[in-house]
Scaffold this motif. Sequence first.
Motif, mmCIF file in Angstrom:
data_model
loop_
_atom_site.group_PDB
_atom_site.id
_atom_site.type_symbol
_atom_site.label_atom_id
_atom_site.label_comp_id
_atom_site.label_asym_id
_atom_site.label_seq_id
_atom_site.Cartn_x
_atom_site.Cartn_y
_atom_site.Cartn_z
ATOM 1 N N SER A 1 12.056 -54.732 34.437
ATOM 2 C CA SER A 1 12.236 -55.631 35.580
ATOM 3 C C SER A 1 12.419 -54.806 36.836
ATOM 4 C CB SER A 1 13.468 -56.524 35.373
ATOM 5 O OG SER A 1 13.256 -57.409 34.320
ATOM 6 N N TRP B 1 4.555 -60.395 34.199
ATOM 7 C CA TRP B 1 4.852 -61.373 33.159
ATOM 8 C C TRP B 1 5.327 -62.678 33.762
ATOM 9 C CZ3 TRP B 1 3.890 -60.904 28.037
ATOM 10 C CH2 TRP B 1 3.529 -59.627 27.592
ATOM 11 N N SER B 2 5.057 -63.770 33.070
ATOM 12 C CA SER B 2 5.638 -65.052 33.463
ATOM 13 C C SER B 2 7.135 -64.993 33.148
ATOM 14 C CB SER B 2 4.972 -66.200 32.705
ATOM 15 O OG SER B 2 5.132 -66.047 31.314
ATOM 16 N N ALA B 3 7.910 -65.809 33.831
ATOM 17 C CA ALA B 3 9.367 -65.792 33.655
ATOM 18 C C ALA B 3 9.774 -66.122 32.223
ATOM 19 C CB ALA B 3 10.023 -66.755 34.645
ATOM 20 N N ASP B 4 8.984 -66.959 31.538
ATOM 21 C CA ASP B 4 9.322 -67.302 30.153
ATOM 22 C C ASP B 4 8.764 -66.288 29.154
ATOM 23 O OD1 ASP B 4 6.597 -67.887 29.939
ATOM 24 O OD2 ASP B 4 6.896 -70.044 29.680
ATOM 25 N N GLY B 5 8.059 -65.264 29.638
ATOM 26 C CA GLY B 5 7.543 -64.200 28.783
ATOM 27 C C GLY B 5 6.330 -64.561 27.949
ATOM 28 N N SER B 6 5.729 -65.709 28.228
ATOM 29 C CA SER B 6 4.610 -66.162 27.396
ATOM 30 C C SER B 6 3.262 -65.582 27.798
ATOM 31 C CB SER B 6 4.535 -67.693 27.415
ATOM 32 O OG SER B 6 4.243 -68.162 28.725
ATOM 33 N N THR B 7 3.103 -65.198 29.059
ATOM 34 C CA THR B 7 1.813 -64.685 29.519
ATOM 35 C C THR B 7 2.019 -63.509 30.466
ATOM 36 O OG1 THR B 7 1.750 -66.236 31.365
ATOM 37 C CG2 THR B 7 0.625 -66.914 29.351
ATOM 38 N N ARG B 8 0.986 -62.682 30.534
ATOM 39 C CA ARG B 8 0.976 -61.558 31.480
ATOM 40 C C ARG B 8 -0.313 -61.630 32.270
ATOM 41 N NH1 ARG B 8 0.069 -56.059 28.940
ATOM 42 N NH2 ARG B 8 -2.047 -56.408 29.647
ATOM 43 N N LYS C 1 9.620 -59.326 35.839
ATOM 44 C CA LYS C 1 9.272 -58.475 34.696
ATOM 45 C C LYS C 1 7.834 -58.013 34.840
ATOM 46 C CE LYS C 1 9.119 -58.465 29.659
ATOM 47 N NZ LYS C 1 9.279 -59.329 28.470
ATOM 48 N N GLY D 1 6.742 -68.802 37.362
ATOM 49 C CA GLY D 1 8.087 -69.233 36.985
ATOM 50 C C GLY D 1 9.223 -68.440 37.588
ATOM 51 N N TRP D 2 8.916 -67.505 38.479
ATOM 52 C CA TRP D 2 9.956 -66.688 39.107
ATOM 53 C C TRP D 2 10.491 -67.381 40.355
ATOM 54 C CZ3 TRP D 2 11.632 -63.157 35.997
ATOM 55 C CH2 TRP D 2 10.758 -62.557 35.083
#
Length: 118
Positions: free
Chosen positions: A78, A11-18, A69, A43-44
């Motif tokens: 995580s 997952w991206s750090a902002d949770g918008s994409t996997r 994540k 974004g990590w």
Amino acid sequence: MGEVRAILGVWSADGSTRHDLEMRVDTGASYSQLPSDMLVDLGWAPNLPPRYADLADGTRAMVELGEVKIQYKDYVLSRIFIFGENGCPKLLGSETLQGLGMGVDPVNHRLISVAAYR
């Protein structure tokens, strides 16, 4: 034993994409590893103290670590990842396998669910 590979969602750090990535399962690796540039693009950032890691060739290197994540099938959690050098192998390590409750079936070259011990 032969090579075992698995698809892991990162997952991206902002949770918008996997992003689904094919990773080589490495039961001899403590932590999972992805290239730093890939993790940073998602974004990590390393957020744990660096530590030494013994490499497969017998050398020792300081590595950067961070929580990332991930998703495997219906499991989302995580795990600690090594932020590897750009172009490094994508490795699914034993700490991630244990957290997912998965093990390796060496005959059929796949991941299997394993019982937890307490």
